[in-house]
Design a protein around this motif. Structure first.
Motif, PDB file in Angstrom:
ATOM      1  N   MET A 132       0.827  -1.206   0.000  1.00 21.30           N
ATOM      2  CA  MET A 132       0.000   0.000   0.000  1.00 21.30           C
ATOM      3  C   MET A 132       0.865   1.261   0.000  1.00 21.30           C
ATOM      4  N   THR A 133       1.990   1.222   0.669  1.00 24.40           N
ATOM      5  CA  THR A 133       2.885   2.385   0.685  1.00 24.40           C
ATOM      6  C   THR A 133       3.480   2.642  -0.692  1.00 24.40           C
ATOM      7  N   VAL A 179       8.587   7.499   2.198  1.00 20.66           N
ATOM      8  CA  VAL A 179       9.942   7.042   2.539  1.00 20.66           C
ATOM      9  C   VAL A 179      10.054   6.793   4.043  1.00 20.66           C
ATOM     10  N   LEU A 180       9.537   7.709   4.846  1.00 26.61           N
ATOM     11  CA  LEU A 180       9.575   7.521   6.299  1.00 26.61           C
ATOM     12  C   LEU A 180       8.726   6.330   6.733  1.00 26.61           C
ATOM     13  N   THR A 181       7.590   6.107   6.065  1.00 28.78           N
ATOM     14  CA  THR A 181       6.748   4.959   6.401  1.00 28.78           C
ATOM     15  C   THR A 181       7.460   3.650   6.103  1.00 28.78           C
ATOM     16  N   PHE A 209      11.489   1.267  -4.695  1.00 26.48           N
ATOM     17  CA  PHE A 209      10.412   1.848  -5.501  1.00 26.48           C
ATOM     18  C   PHE A 209       9.968   3.187  -4.916  1.00 26.48           C
ATOM     19  N   VAL A 210       9.825   3.252  -3.603  1.00 22.78           N
ATOM     20  CA  VAL A 210       9.377   4.494  -2.959  1.00 22.78           C
ATOM     21  C   VAL A 210      10.420   5.598  -3.134  1.00 22.78           C
ATOM     22  N   PHE A 211      11.670   5.252  -2.938  1.00 23.01           N
ATOM     23  CA  PHE A 211      12.729   6.250  -3.090  1.00 23.01           C
ATOM     24  C   PHE A 211      12.870   6.689  -4.548  1.00 23.01           C
ATOM     25  N   SER A 212      12.656   5.769  -5.488  1.00 24.23           N
ATOM     26  CA  SER A 212      12.710   6.130  -6.907  1.00 24.23           C
ATOM     27  C   SER A 212      11.595   7.092  -7.284  1.00 24.23           C
ATOM     28  N   ALA A 213      10.430   6.937  -6.664  1.00 27.13           N
ATOM     29  CA  ALA A 213       9.329   7.875  -6.917  1.00 27.13           C
ATOM     30  C   ALA A 213       9.694   9.278  -6.451  1.00 27.13           C
ATOM     31  N   LEU A 220       8.385   0.637   8.729  1.00 24.36           N
ATOM     32  CA  LEU A 220       7.981  -0.752   8.505  1.00 24.36           C
ATOM     33  C   LEU A 220       9.183  -1.688   8.495  1.00 24.36           C
ATOM     34  N   SER A 221      10.279  -1.234   7.916  1.00 20.45           N
ATOM     35  CA  SER A 221      11.483  -2.059   7.868  1.00 20.45           C
ATOM     36  C   SER A 221      12.025  -2.322   9.271  1.00 20.45           C
ATOM     37  N   ILE A 222      12.054  -1.291  10.095  1.00 18.42           N
ATOM     38  CA  ILE A 222      12.570  -1.458  11.464  1.00 18.42           C
ATOM     39  C   ILE A 222      11.673  -2.368  12.281  1.00 18.42           C
TER      40      ILE A 222
END
Length: 214
Positions: A24-25, A51-53, A84-88, A57-59
Motif C-alpha cells: 500500500m505504501t 519514505v519515512l513509512t 520503488f518508494v525512493f525512486s518515486a 515498517l522495515s525497522i
C-alpha cells in the motif's frame, strides 16, 4: 526409530503486518505521478511520508523476527519496496528540475518575442507619425492630438498581445516523465510481485539430513 518433523511457518501474520502495508505504501507513492507537476507541496509530502513509512515498517519487521546473519525473503521484499518508494521521490525531483528549466526557457523566448514586437510597434508608430506630419489637418484635429492617440492605441495593442501570451501558458500540465512513470512503475512492481510470490510460495524447504553410519 527415526522421527521426522515437518515445520511450516504461517505467513498470515506477516502478510497483514508487513507485506500489505509495504504494498500500500508503494502504491501511495505512485499516486504522486497523477498529480500536476506544479503541485510541489503535495508531491513533496507524498514522497517524504512514504519514505519515512517504509523506514518504520522495515525497522518493525526486523524487530519482530529473530536476528540472523543473512537476508531473508522479507528483507528482500522490503528492500525492493523501499527502492520503488525512493525512486518515486527521485522522479519528482527530476520532474521539478526540468519544469523549472523549461519555464525559464519559455520566459526567455517570450521576453525576446515581446522585445521584437515592441520594436516593431515603435517603428510603426514613428512611420505613422511621419505620415501624419505631411498631411493637412482640419481645424478640429491637431497634429499633437493625433500622435498621442496612436501611441495609446499601440500600447493597448501590446498589452492585449501580452495578456494573450500569458493566457497561453500551460498550467496544470503533465510532464512526459510522469506519463512514462505512470506505466513503468506499476508494471515493474507488478512483475516483481508475481516473481516473488511465485518463487516463495511454491518453494519447498530443503532439509539436509546427516546420516551417520551404523
Amino acid at each position: 526409530m527415526t522421527a521426522h518433523f515437518h515445520l511450516k511457518r504461517k505467513i498470515g501474520y506477516f502478510v497483514i503486518q508487513t507485506y500489505l502495508p509495504c504494498i500500500m505504501t508503494v502504491i501511495l507513492s505512485q499516486m504522486s505521478f497523477w498529480l500536476n507537476r506544479e503541485s510541489v507541496p503535495a508531491r513533496t509530502v507524498f514522497g517524504v511520508t512514504t519514505v519515512l513509512t517504509m523506514t518504520t515498517l522495515s525497522i518493525s519487521a526486523r524487530n519482530s523476527l529473530p536476528k540472523v546473519a543473512y537476508a531473508t525473503a522479507m528483507d528482500w521484499f522490503i528492500a525492493v519496496c523501499y527502492a520503488f518508494v525512493f525512486s518515486a521521490l527521485i522522479e519528482f525531483a527530476t520532474v521539478n528540475y526540468f519544469t523549472k528549466r523549461s519555464w525559464a526557457w519559455d520566459g526567455k523566448k517570450a521576453y525576446e518575442a515581446f522585445q521584437s514586437k515592441k520594436k516593431e510597434a515603435l517603428a510603426k508608430t514613428m512611420n505613422n507619425a511621419y505620415a501624419i506630419g505631411g498631411m493637412t489637418y482640419t481645424p478640429n484635429i491637431t497634429k499633437d492630438s493625433v500622435i498621442p492617440s496612436i501611441s495609446k492605441s499601440t500600447a493597448v495593442q501590446m498589452r492585449a498581445e501580452e495578456r494573450a501570451s500569458e493566457s497561453k501558458k500551460s498550467y496544470n500540465s503533465v510532464s512526459k516523465i510522469d506519463k512514462m512513470a505512470r506505466v513503468v512503475f506499476p508494471v515493474l512492481f507488478g512483475i516483481f510481485n508475481l516473481v516473488y510470490w511465485a518463487t516463495y510460495l511454491n518453494r519447498d524447504p530443503v532439509i539436509k539430513v546427516d546420516t551417520a553410519p551404523n
